[in-house]
Design an enzyme around this catalytic site. Sequence first.
Site, mmCIF file in Angstrom:
data_model
loop_
_atom_site.group_PDB
_atom_site.id
_atom_site.type_symbol
_atom_site.label_atom_id
_atom_site.label_comp_id
_atom_site.label_asym_id
_atom_site.label_seq_id
_atom_site.Cartn_x
_atom_site.Cartn_y
_atom_site.Cartn_z
ATOM 1 N N TYR A 56 -21.013 -8.703 -5.527
ATOM 2 C CA TYR A 56 -20.154 -7.546 -5.746
ATOM 3 C C TYR A 56 -18.978 -7.839 -4.731
ATOM 4 O O TYR A 56 -18.883 -8.721 -3.742
ATOM 5 C CB TYR A 56 -20.864 -6.450 -4.715
ATOM 6 C CG TYR A 56 -21.376 -5.361 -5.533
ATOM 7 C CD1 TYR A 56 -20.276 -4.410 -6.033
ATOM 8 C CD2 TYR A 56 -22.341 -4.800 -6.108
ATOM 9 C CE1 TYR A 56 -20.302 -3.351 -6.786
ATOM 10 C CE2 TYR A 56 -22.507 -3.874 -6.990
ATOM 11 C CZ TYR A 56 -21.657 -2.980 -7.374
ATOM 12 O OH TYR A 56 -21.782 -1.963 -7.974
ATOM 13 N N GLU A 58 -16.089 -5.499 -4.317
ATOM 14 C CA GLU A 58 -15.020 -4.182 -4.388
ATOM 15 C C GLU A 58 -13.707 -4.644 -3.346
ATOM 16 O O GLU A 58 -13.999 -5.163 -2.380
ATOM 17 C CB GLU A 58 -15.680 -2.912 -3.454
ATOM 18 C CG GLU A 58 -16.416 -2.451 -4.640
ATOM 19 C CD GLU A 58 -17.168 -1.108 -4.279
ATOM 20 O OE1 GLU A 58 -16.804 -0.638 -3.116
ATOM 21 O OE2 GLU A 58 -17.826 -0.612 -5.192
ATOM 22 N N ASP A 202 1.181 -1.600 -24.753
ATOM 23 C CA ASP A 202 -0.466 -1.873 -24.706
ATOM 24 C C ASP A 202 -0.435 -2.891 -25.901
ATOM 25 O O ASP A 202 -0.492 -2.647 -27.160
ATOM 26 C CB ASP A 202 -1.359 -0.640 -25.378
ATOM 27 C CG ASP A 202 -2.766 -0.997 -25.477
ATOM 28 O OD1 ASP A 202 -2.943 -2.042 -25.413
ATOM 29 O OD2 ASP A 202 -3.395 0.260 -25.637
ATOM 30 N N THR A 228 -6.408 -5.760 -23.523
ATOM 31 C CA THR A 228 -7.770 -6.321 -23.559
ATOM 32 C C THR A 228 -7.395 -7.866 -23.632
ATOM 33 O O THR A 228 -6.381 -8.508 -23.763
ATOM 34 C CB THR A 228 -8.583 -6.055 -24.688
ATOM 35 O OG1 THR A 228 -7.693 -6.462 -25.917
ATOM 36 C CG2 THR A 228 -8.714 -4.262 -24.790
ATOM 37 N N LYS A 231 -9.453 -9.962 -27.754
ATOM 38 C CA LYS A 231 -8.899 -9.857 -29.232
ATOM 39 C C LYS A 231 -8.026 -11.288 -29.547
ATOM 40 O O LYS A 231 -8.717 -12.114 -29.604
ATOM 41 C CB LYS A 231 -8.183 -8.549 -29.549
ATOM 42 C CG LYS A 231 -9.010 -7.357 -29.231
ATOM 43 C CD LYS A 231 -8.185 -6.159 -29.260
ATOM 44 C CE LYS A 231 -9.148 -5.024 -28.855
ATOM 45 N NZ LYS A 231 -8.560 -3.553 -29.043
ATOM 46 N N ARG A 237 -14.931 -9.964 -23.012
ATOM 47 C CA ARG A 237 -14.556 -8.740 -23.195
ATOM 48 C C ARG A 237 -13.919 -8.111 -21.957
ATOM 49 O O ARG A 237 -14.815 -8.160 -21.075
ATOM 50 C CB ARG A 237 -15.768 -7.796 -23.552
ATOM 51 C CG ARG A 237 -16.379 -8.127 -24.982
ATOM 52 C CD ARG A 237 -17.370 -7.096 -25.424
ATOM 53 N NE ARG A 237 -16.563 -6.028 -25.953
ATOM 54 C CZ ARG A 237 -16.112 -6.031 -27.188
ATOM 55 N NH1 ARG A 237 -16.542 -7.162 -28.184
ATOM 56 N NH2 ARG A 237 -15.302 -5.109 -28.012
HETATM 57 C C1 LIG Z 1 -8.948 -2.452 -28.416
HETATM 58 C C2 LIG Z 1 -7.962 -1.506 -27.794
HETATM 59 C C3 LIG Z 1 -7.979 -0.935 -26.840
HETATM 60 C C4 LIG Z 1 -9.251 -0.570 -26.179
HETATM 61 O O1 LIG Z 1 -9.938 -1.484 -25.624
HETATM 62 P P1 LIG Z 1 -11.455 -1.504 -25.463
HETATM 63 O O2 LIG Z 1 -11.921 -2.590 -24.592
HETATM 64 O O3 LIG Z 1 -12.143 -1.224 -26.574
HETATM 65 O O4 LIG Z 1 -11.722 -0.131 -24.331
HETATM 66 C C5 LIG Z 1 -6.802 -0.111 -26.139
HETATM 67 N N1 LIG Z 1 -5.657 -0.225 -26.531
HETATM 68 C C6 LIG Z 1 -5.691 -0.806 -27.812
HETATM 69 C C7 LIG Z 1 -4.248 -0.796 -28.661
HETATM 70 C C8 LIG Z 1 -6.451 -1.435 -28.574
HETATM 71 O O5 LIG Z 1 -6.338 -2.116 -29.580
#
Ligand SMILES: *Cc1c(COP(=O)(O)O)cnc(C)c1O
Length: 423
Positions: A56, A58, A202, A228, A231, A237
Amino acid sequence: MHEPAVPHLQAGDPEIAGLVEAEARRQFEKIRLIASENYVSPAVLEATGSVLTNKYSEGYAGRRYYEGQQNIDPVERLAAERARALFGVEHANVQPYSGSPANLAVYMAFLEPGDRVMGLSLPMGGHLTHGWSVSATGKWFSPVRYEVRADTGRVDMDEVRDLALKERPKLIWCGGTAIPRTIDFPAFAEIARETGAVLAADIAHIAGLVAGGAHPSPAGHADVISTTTHKTLRGPRGAMIMSTAEHAAAVDKAVFPGLQGGPHNHTTAAIAVSLREAALPGFAGYVRQIVANARALAAALLERGYDLISGGTDNHLILIDLTNKGVAGKPAAQALDRAGVELNHNAVPFDPRKPFDPSGLRLGTAAITTRGLTEERMPQIAAWIDEVVQAAASGDGTVEERVAGEIRELLASYPMPGWAPAP
Ligand SMILES: *Cc1c(COP(=O)(O)O)cnc(C)c1O
């Protein structure tokens, strides 16, 4: 066999071990074209499966609420340092549990409930968390949505500017989940400046392309960048929020204690590992190949009469409108999955069909590029897709099994990180 091996799992919980093995084999035998997925390295898998999960922590490095952070602090510092260096940003928070919580933290950092937020509409390629109605972000904030043009399938920056001037959002999102074209960060930044909005980029889908130089970077343009890590970036993740030094304190406070408790230290370590991998010279070649594969696949699909949103792709992602093929997205995706091609049904801009049964298919080339597939293989993949879609349209189920076999045969010579069939 799984790599790293999982003998304790096999001995202690054969039921779960069996499912892990079956999933690994499935990932080995299918052409995985889900645009948000990839194969991570065994090193990332090892960090994710490490004893760091026991701790932990925090707070932030040097300012924790629990003792015993002698090793966790350097792990988190390394992850943040590598993120700053890779993306050329002043601040990186590596604690968000995933992309959606990271985006919620952006709201927490910059907005009050009820404030106006502007984002690309979900059926046009935006993300739920950019103010879509079923999301907390659309319920607790006041959403305004820009769209893509019907004739080009692309975001029109003049339309975005007009809407922003009229609606005066406090926060503007650029980026999304089904955008096949380059995002114009400087133009968004100009609009945000002119209207006094905070600009959030994003880059969840394209983070790897940005890191490897295959897509322009929002650094120096956006006030805050969320992404994220799992991807195209090819990490575990997780997620990160990056910003200028000016917004560092607000971002950190929003993540913890604003939204989260203890960070997932095993994930933080795996993020650090993947960021190191993304800084190695080979990564630029990897992401260039992702784009080359997507372009080649798009060209082969166009040749077979497929209607691609925006007419093609600049990145890893292709969006197909199946309307002219006489089959909807969902039955086509299901038939393709049975035939060994894994992708997802997706809404297309101005889709006349319902979101759970839309007209389109979304696909991406990040995972197959990790397997080592190159441009020469893309016409064959397009041919398989075409054959199965046509068969699905005419209700012919006989081709699926044959295609699945042909695909298994092809992929047997393309190794998968994390698993290999028993010799
Ligand atoms: C995949 C994605 C997210 C969310 O990610 P999670 O890990 O699935 O919560 C947010 N914004 C965009 C543009 C995404 O493609």
